[in-house]
Design an enzyme around this catalytic site. Structure first.
Site, PDB file in Angstrom:
ATOM      1  N   HIS A 104      47.485  47.120  43.904  1.00  0.00           N
ATOM      2  CA  HIS A 104      46.340  46.447  43.280  1.00  0.00           C
ATOM      3  C   HIS A 104      46.039  45.126  43.999  1.00  0.00           C
ATOM      4  CE1 HIS A 104      44.526  44.365  39.517  1.00  0.00           C
ATOM      5  NE2 HIS A 104      43.578  44.945  40.231  1.00  0.00           N
ATOM      6  N   GLU A 136      49.704  43.580  43.794  1.00  0.00           N
ATOM      7  CA  GLU A 136      50.677  44.137  42.850  1.00  0.00           C
ATOM      8  C   GLU A 136      51.074  45.519  43.372  1.00  0.00           C
ATOM      9  OE1 GLU A 136      49.735  42.337  38.503  1.00  0.00           O
ATOM     10  OE2 GLU A 136      48.203  43.710  39.234  1.00  0.00           O
ATOM     11  N   ASN A 144      46.232  41.485  35.053  1.00  0.00           N
ATOM     12  CA  ASN A 144      45.205  41.743  34.040  1.00  0.00           C
ATOM     13  C   ASN A 144      45.754  41.662  32.623  1.00  0.00           C
ATOM     14  OD1 ASN A 144      42.938  41.824  35.603  1.00  0.00           O
ATOM     15  ND2 ASN A 144      43.157  43.984  36.103  1.00  0.00           N
TER      16      ASN A 144
HETATM   17  N1  3HC Z   1      35.663  36.869  53.282  1.00  0.00           N
HETATM   18  C1  3HC Z   1      36.020  35.860  54.090  1.00  0.00           C
HETATM   19  N2  3HC Z   1      36.078  34.576  53.697  1.00  0.00           N
HETATM   20  C2  3HC Z   1      35.769  34.309  52.412  1.00  0.00           C
HETATM   21  C3  3HC Z   1      35.376  35.307  51.495  1.00  0.00           C
HETATM   22  C4  3HC Z   1      35.328  36.635  51.981  1.00  0.00           C
HETATM   23  N3  3HC Z   1      34.978  37.669  51.203  1.00  0.00           N
HETATM   24  N4  3HC Z   1      35.135  34.714  50.299  1.00  0.00           N
HETATM   25  C5  3HC Z   1      35.373  33.393  50.458  1.00  0.00           C
HETATM   26  N5  3HC Z   1      35.741  33.152  51.731  1.00  0.00           N
HETATM   27  C6  3HC Z   1      36.108  31.858  52.315  1.00  0.00           C
HETATM   28  C7  3HC Z   1      34.919  30.962  52.507  1.00  0.00           C
HETATM   29  O1  3HC Z   1      34.301  31.176  53.764  1.00  0.00           O
HETATM   30  C8  3HC Z   1      35.519  29.582  52.418  1.00  0.00           C
HETATM   31  O2  3HC Z   1      36.024  29.139  53.665  1.00  0.00           O
HETATM   32  P1  3HC Z   1      36.169  27.549  53.968  1.00  0.00           P
HETATM   33  O3  3HC Z   1      37.263  27.080  53.053  1.00  0.00           O
HETATM   34  O4  3HC Z   1      36.536  27.498  55.403  1.00  0.00           O
HETATM   35  O5  3HC Z   1      34.822  26.985  53.640  1.00  0.00           O
HETATM   36  C9  3HC Z   1      36.685  29.770  51.473  1.00  0.00           C
HETATM   37  O6  3HC Z   1      36.961  31.173  51.393  1.00  0.00           O
HETATM   38  C10 3HC Z   1      36.346  29.268  50.131  1.00  0.00           C
HETATM   39  O7  3HC Z   1      35.113  29.872  49.713  1.00  0.00           O
HETATM   40  P2  3HC Z   1      33.856  29.065  49.155  1.00  0.00           P
HETATM   41  O8  3HC Z   1      33.745  27.728  49.782  1.00  0.00           O
HETATM   42  O9  3HC Z   1      32.684  29.993  49.184  1.00  0.00           O
HETATM   43  O10 3HC Z   1      34.116  28.857  47.622  1.00  0.00           O
HETATM   44  P3  3HC Z   1      35.438  28.460  46.872  1.00  0.00           P
HETATM   45  O11 3HC Z   1      36.123  27.316  47.491  1.00  0.00           O
HETATM   46  O12 3HC Z   1      35.048  28.385  45.429  1.00  0.00           O
HETATM   47  O13 3HC Z   1      36.401  29.724  47.034  1.00  0.00           O
HETATM   48  C11 3HC Z   1      37.147  31.720  46.066  1.00  0.00           C
HETATM   49  C12 3HC Z   1      35.985  31.000  46.678  1.00  0.00           C
HETATM   50  C13 3HC Z   1      38.213  31.990  47.125  1.00  0.00           C
HETATM   51  C14 3HC Z   1      36.600  33.032  45.560  1.00  0.00           C
HETATM   52  C15 3HC Z   1      37.759  30.822  44.923  1.00  0.00           C
HETATM   53  O14 3HC Z   1      36.744  30.358  44.086  1.00  0.00           O
HETATM   54  C16 3HC Z   1      38.769  31.557  44.086  1.00  0.00           C
HETATM   55  O15 3HC Z   1      39.914  31.710  44.450  1.00  0.00           O
HETATM   56  N6  3HC Z   1      38.316  32.028  42.897  1.00  0.00           N
HETATM   57  C17 3HC Z   1      39.137  32.807  41.995  1.00  0.00           C
HETATM   58  C18 3HC Z   1      39.128  34.243  42.445  1.00  0.00           C
HETATM   59  C19 3HC Z   1      39.997  35.107  41.591  1.00  0.00           C
HETATM   60  O16 3HC Z   1      40.576  34.691  40.587  1.00  0.00           O
HETATM   61  N7  3HC Z   1      40.066  36.388  41.981  1.00  0.00           N
HETATM   62  C20 3HC Z   1      40.795  37.370  41.241  1.00  0.00           C
HETATM   63  C21 3HC Z   1      39.847  38.078  40.334  1.00  0.00           C
HETATM   64  S1  3HC Z   1      40.665  39.230  39.326  1.00  0.00           S
HETATM   65  C22 3HC Z   1      40.733  40.628  40.249  1.00  0.00           C
HETATM   66  O17 3HC Z   1      40.257  40.719  41.371  1.00  0.00           O
HETATM   67  C23 3HC Z   1      41.480  41.753  39.605  1.00  0.00           C
HETATM   68  C24 3HC Z   1      40.564  42.816  39.115  1.00  0.00           C
HETATM   69  O18 3HC Z   1      41.372  43.875  38.677  1.00  0.00           O
HETATM   70  C25 3HC Z   1      39.679  42.372  37.980  1.00  0.00           C
END
Ligand code: 3HC
Length: 294
Positions: free
Chosen positions: A140, A152, A190
């Protein structure tokens, strides 16, 4: 058996991220989607993500090209015949997943390992649809896959411990930290995350605070990268609603029951960022505005 050739089935948000991450780690990856249109869309997302990594200096142009060259696309399941491991990342429907694994059994070698990226469905129920339940695990990943460090690794009571260790070691090769867990609905993340997200919706429903305040509270008070309502929009309200229902069916505990507001929003098609509206309005994606919901 060393895992060198990876198959990924499904090239949506998760499948494309998994394929990209594996190719960056040096594996040869074949990705299968049901149509040329969907596979092209998934590969466009991979290119976009690789460009972001290049821009932030995580990747050189040579490394990007090498990763890209290790990725093959196909619409035929038979092209996965030579894979050592196949990771499924298709729609979250048990019947569709079981059917896919049965079809893979017709084309794959007996020693090919199968993994599902499901967030909440039973790994055991998928494993028993195949002729190789001992070679079946859950893997996961988290969104966005190229960035999030966790995977996971899920074992069922039928999983061969050697297969399990091999897959756990692969998580390390992908640059991820493996958390070992057993096949219990929601696994670790989750099980803890979903009640938290649902409680944030309940807090909004009960008038505890406004949308931006609930988000700020958890960002600044607990150091989370996103507040819970922003995270719900990011993960997808429909996805969270679906997972919550599965968890509620399994445990019959109120903490997993989706609140009425979440249900109404999903019914209205306000599924978050991907549909342009959720707890925030994304008409201007750089400057989301809180919605008037209660
Ligand atoms: N590919 C490559 N790089 C990416 C990317 C992607 N898809 N998404 C974000 N990045 C990079 C950005 O380019 C940026 O780089 P920089 O630091 O050099 O500028 C960096 O990651 C940070 O992105 P942003 O500046 O756009 O925005 P944030 O600082 O807010 O970071 C985030 C974005 C990494 C998504 C952060 O907000 C985060 O960690 N959020 C929480 C995400 C989370 O909890 N995910 C789990 C969800 S639950 C799940 O998936 C389980 C499912 O079963 C539900």
């Amino acid at each position: 058996m060393a895992i060198e050739k990876l198959g990924v089935v499904g090239c949506g948000l998760m499948g494309s991220g998994i394929a990209q991450t594996a190719a960056q780690a040096g594996l040869h990856v074949t990705v299968r989607e049901v149509s040329t249109e969907l596979i092209d869309k998934g590969f466009a997302n991979i290119d976009k993500s690789l460009a972001r990594l290049l821009q932030r200096g995580t990747l050189t142009a040579v490394e990007r090209d090498a990763a890209r060259n290790r990725l093959q696309r196909t619409t035929k399941l038979e092209d996965l015949a030579g894979c050592d491991l196949i990771i499924e990342a298709i729609t979250e429907q048990l019947a569709a997943k079981r059917e896919l694994f049965r079809a893979l059994d017709q084309v794959c070698r007996p020693q090919t390992i199968y993994a599902s990226n499901t967030s909440s469905l039973s790994i055991t129920e998928m494993a028993v649809a195949t002729r190789r339940p001992e070679c079946f695990v859950g893997l996961h990943f988290f969104n966005p896959v190229p960035i999030m460090k966790l995977v996971e690794v899920i074992r069922t009571i039928a999983t061969d411990p050697r297969v399990y260790e091999e897959v756990a070691a692969l998580a390390g090769r992908l640059g991820k930290t493996a958390v070992r867990t057993s096949d219990r609905t929601g696994f670790v993340v989750n099980r803890l995350l979903v009640p938290y997200l649902l409680d944030a919706v309940r807090a909004l429903e009960e008038g505890v605070a406004a949308i931006p305040d609930i988000d700020q509270a958890m960002k600044l008070g607990c150091g989370h990268p996103m507040g819970p309502l922003t995270l719900l929009d990011f993960v997808g309200l429909d996805t969270t609603y679906y997972i919550a229902n599965i968890m509620y069916d399994e445990f019959k505990e109120r903490r997993f029951a989706p609140p009425p507001l979440l249900k109404r929003m999903v019914t209205a098609g306000w599924n978050g960022r991907k549909s342009g509206r959720g707890f925030y309005d994304y008409s201007d994606p750089e400057n989301p505005k809180p919605m008037a919901l209660v």
